[in-house]
Design a protein around this motif. Structure first.
Motif, PDB file in Angstrom:
ATOM      1  N   HIS A  41     -68.257  52.830 -40.959  1.00 54.53           N
ATOM      2  CA  HIS A  41     -69.673  52.448 -41.068  1.00 54.53           C
ATOM      3  C   HIS A  41     -70.041  51.331 -40.104  1.00 54.53           C
ATOM      4  O   HIS A  41     -69.226  50.490 -39.744  1.00 54.53           O
ATOM      5  CB  HIS A  41     -70.043  52.095 -42.508  1.00 54.53           C
ATOM      6  CG  HIS A  41     -69.416  50.844 -43.041  1.00 54.53           C
ATOM      7  ND1 HIS A  41     -69.126  50.683 -44.361  1.00 54.53           N
ATOM      8  CD2 HIS A  41     -69.056  49.685 -42.462  1.00 54.53           C
ATOM      9  CE1 HIS A  41     -68.614  49.489 -44.577  1.00 54.53           C
ATOM     10  NE2 HIS A  41     -68.561  48.868 -43.431  1.00 54.53           N
ATOM     11  N   HIS A  42     -71.325  51.349 -39.720  1.00 61.49           N
ATOM     12  CA  HIS A  42     -71.863  50.366 -38.785  1.00 61.49           C
ATOM     13  C   HIS A  42     -73.291  50.055 -39.214  1.00 61.49           C
ATOM     14  O   HIS A  42     -74.065  50.965 -39.532  1.00 61.49           O
ATOM     15  CB  HIS A  42     -71.842  50.910 -37.357  1.00 61.49           C
ATOM     16  CG  HIS A  42     -70.482  51.342 -36.919  1.00 61.49           C
ATOM     17  ND1 HIS A  42     -69.618  50.525 -36.215  1.00 61.49           N
ATOM     18  CD2 HIS A  42     -69.812  52.508 -37.134  1.00 61.49           C
ATOM     19  CE1 HIS A  42     -68.477  51.171 -36.001  1.00 61.49           C
ATOM     20  NE2 HIS A  42     -68.567  52.370 -36.550  1.00 61.49           N
ATOM     21  N   ALA A  43     -73.643  48.763 -39.245  1.00 59.61           N
ATOM     22  CA  ALA A  43     -74.965  48.335 -39.681  1.00 59.61           C
ATOM     23  C   ALA A  43     -75.506  47.320 -38.685  1.00 59.61           C
ATOM     24  O   ALA A  43     -74.813  46.362 -38.338  1.00 59.61           O
ATOM     25  CB  ALA A  43     -74.890  47.719 -41.082  1.00 59.61           C
ATOM     26  N   ALA A  62     -78.429  52.079 -39.130  1.00 60.35           N
ATOM     27  CA  ALA A  62     -77.048  52.139 -39.605  1.00 60.35           C
ATOM     28  C   ALA A  62     -76.507  53.544 -39.407  1.00 60.35           C
ATOM     29  O   ALA A  62     -77.263  54.506 -39.238  1.00 60.35           O
ATOM     30  CB  ALA A  62     -76.971  51.761 -41.085  1.00 60.35           C
ATOM     31  N   CYS A  63     -75.177  53.653 -39.448  1.00 59.59           N
ATOM     32  CA  CYS A  63     -74.548  54.968 -39.379  1.00 59.59           C
ATOM     33  C   CYS A  63     -73.206  54.937 -40.092  1.00 59.59           C
ATOM     34  O   CYS A  63     -72.619  53.879 -40.313  1.00 59.59           O
ATOM     35  CB  CYS A  63     -74.355  55.426 -37.931  1.00 59.59           C
ATOM     36  SG  CYS A  63     -73.025  54.580 -37.042  1.00 59.59           S
ATOM     37  N   GLN A  98     -68.535  64.458 -39.588  1.00 56.31           N
ATOM     38  CA  GLN A  98     -69.696  64.262 -40.443  1.00 56.31           C
ATOM     39  C   GLN A  98     -70.281  62.909 -40.048  1.00 56.31           C
ATOM     40  O   GLN A  98     -69.560  61.915 -39.984  1.00 56.31           O
ATOM     41  CB  GLN A  98     -69.340  64.271 -41.925  1.00 56.31           C
ATOM     42  CG  GLN A  98     -70.577  64.180 -42.819  1.00 56.31           C
ATOM     43  CD  GLN A  98     -70.237  64.187 -44.294  1.00 56.31           C
ATOM     44  OE1 GLN A  98     -69.412  63.399 -44.747  1.00 56.31           O
ATOM     45  NE2 GLN A  98     -70.867  65.065 -45.056  1.00 56.31           N
ATOM     46  N   CYS A  99     -71.566  62.899 -39.770  1.00 58.87           N
ATOM     47  CA  CYS A  99     -72.203  61.656 -39.327  1.00 58.87           C
ATOM     48  C   CYS A  99     -73.542  61.497 -40.022  1.00 58.87           C
ATOM     49  O   CYS A  99     -74.386  62.397 -39.998  1.00 58.87           O
ATOM     50  CB  CYS A  99     -72.378  61.659 -37.810  1.00 58.87           C
ATOM     51  SG  CYS A  99     -73.002  60.082 -37.158  1.00 58.87           S
ATOM     52  N   LEU A 100     -73.730  60.339 -40.620  1.00 59.87           N
ATOM     53  CA  LEU A 100     -74.961  59.969 -41.317  1.00 59.87           C
ATOM     54  C   LEU A 100     -75.620  58.847 -40.528  1.00 59.87           C
ATOM     55  O   LEU A 100     -74.977  57.841 -40.217  1.00 59.87           O
ATOM     56  CB  LEU A 100     -74.619  59.494 -42.730  1.00 59.87           C
ATOM     57  CG  LEU A 100     -75.731  58.889 -43.587  1.00 59.87           C
ATOM     58  CD1 LEU A 100     -76.841  59.893 -43.843  1.00 59.87           C
ATOM     59  CD2 LEU A 100     -75.146  58.379 -44.905  1.00 59.87           C
TER      60      LEU A 100
END
Length: 233
Positions: free
Chosen positions: A31-33, A39-40, A83-85
């Motif tokens: 995760h990255h914010a 964010a992702c 999978q990427c959000l």
């Protein structure tokens, strides 16, 4: 092989992310914010650690989450394993779930908050994760869950985001979490009005409980005072 939640508050620019997995050191890879940007979570059968570089650039240039995700996926020959959000500064979320990811694969998106996972014990894991967050943070959780209204957040919820993220994770783990068991977890909160909170449990039989213990340490007066003394920009 991972479950994640991302949240963006467009009004204040606060961004939060939570991730847990059955493998080691999830916080270092998934995760990255970025406050005021988005964010992702980049996960799946195999994460792509280079996605965040491009995603941040596109989101920083006011690109939408859809534009940012399309750019990284189209350039990745291994996209079927990802999978990427992604969520942009306006709280719009999109998910890519490649066909080679192992079941159970699930995602649920609402304005300003979204969750996704793969290799889950069941699709109810993502439902529990998202509902767990909405129930704590919103004054209209039921309507937001049913997508009748966008989420309306409690006035003071940002101050308790770390605790809310862990409680949402606990709800997800109660219904199974990662199908292999959950062994690492991490959260990050980025804000313009407080120092970042970046907590990681790299390997544990009880990662959610250890995250909660870390939050208690962060809230202790000495460390809380240290955080309050840091420059904000």
């Amino acid at each position: 092989m991972t479950l994640s939640l991302v949240h963006v508050q467009p009004t204040t620019g606060t961004v939060a992310a939570l991730t847990a997995t059955g493998g080691v050191a999830v916080g270092g890879y998934v995760h990255h914010a970025w406050r005021g940007i988005g964010a992702c979570a980049t996960q799946g059968l195999a994460t792509n650690p280079w996605y965040p570089d491009t995603l941040r650039v596109v989101l920083s240039d006011s690109g939408s989450a859809g534009q940012a995700l399309s750019q990284v996926v189209s350039a990745d020959p291994g996209a079927s394993r990802r999978q990427c959000l992604v969520m942009d500064r306006q709280g719009r979320a999109v998910v890519h779930s490649g066909t080679d990811n192992l079941p159970v694969v699930a995602a649920a998106c609402r304005p300003t908050v979204a969750a996704a996972g793969n290799m889950l014990a069941g699709s109810e894991v993502i439902d529990a994760l998202l509902w767990g967050f909405l129930e704590q943070a919103c004054i209209n959780a039921e309507a937001a869950w049913r997508e009748v209204e966008p989420p309306h957040y409690r006035d003071d919820y940002e101050a308790l985001l770390p605790e809310m993220l862990v409680a949402a994770l606990e709800a997800a783990l109660e219904v199974g979490g990662d199908g292999r068991g959950t062994r690492s977890a991490a959260l990050r909160v980025e804000s313009f009005c407080a120092a970042p909170i970046d907590l990681r449990v790299d390997w544990s039989e009880t990662p959610a409980a250890e995250l909660r213990t870390l939050i208690e340490r962060v809230r202790e007066p000495t460390f809380a005072g240290f955080l309050a003394s840091l420059p904000l920009r």
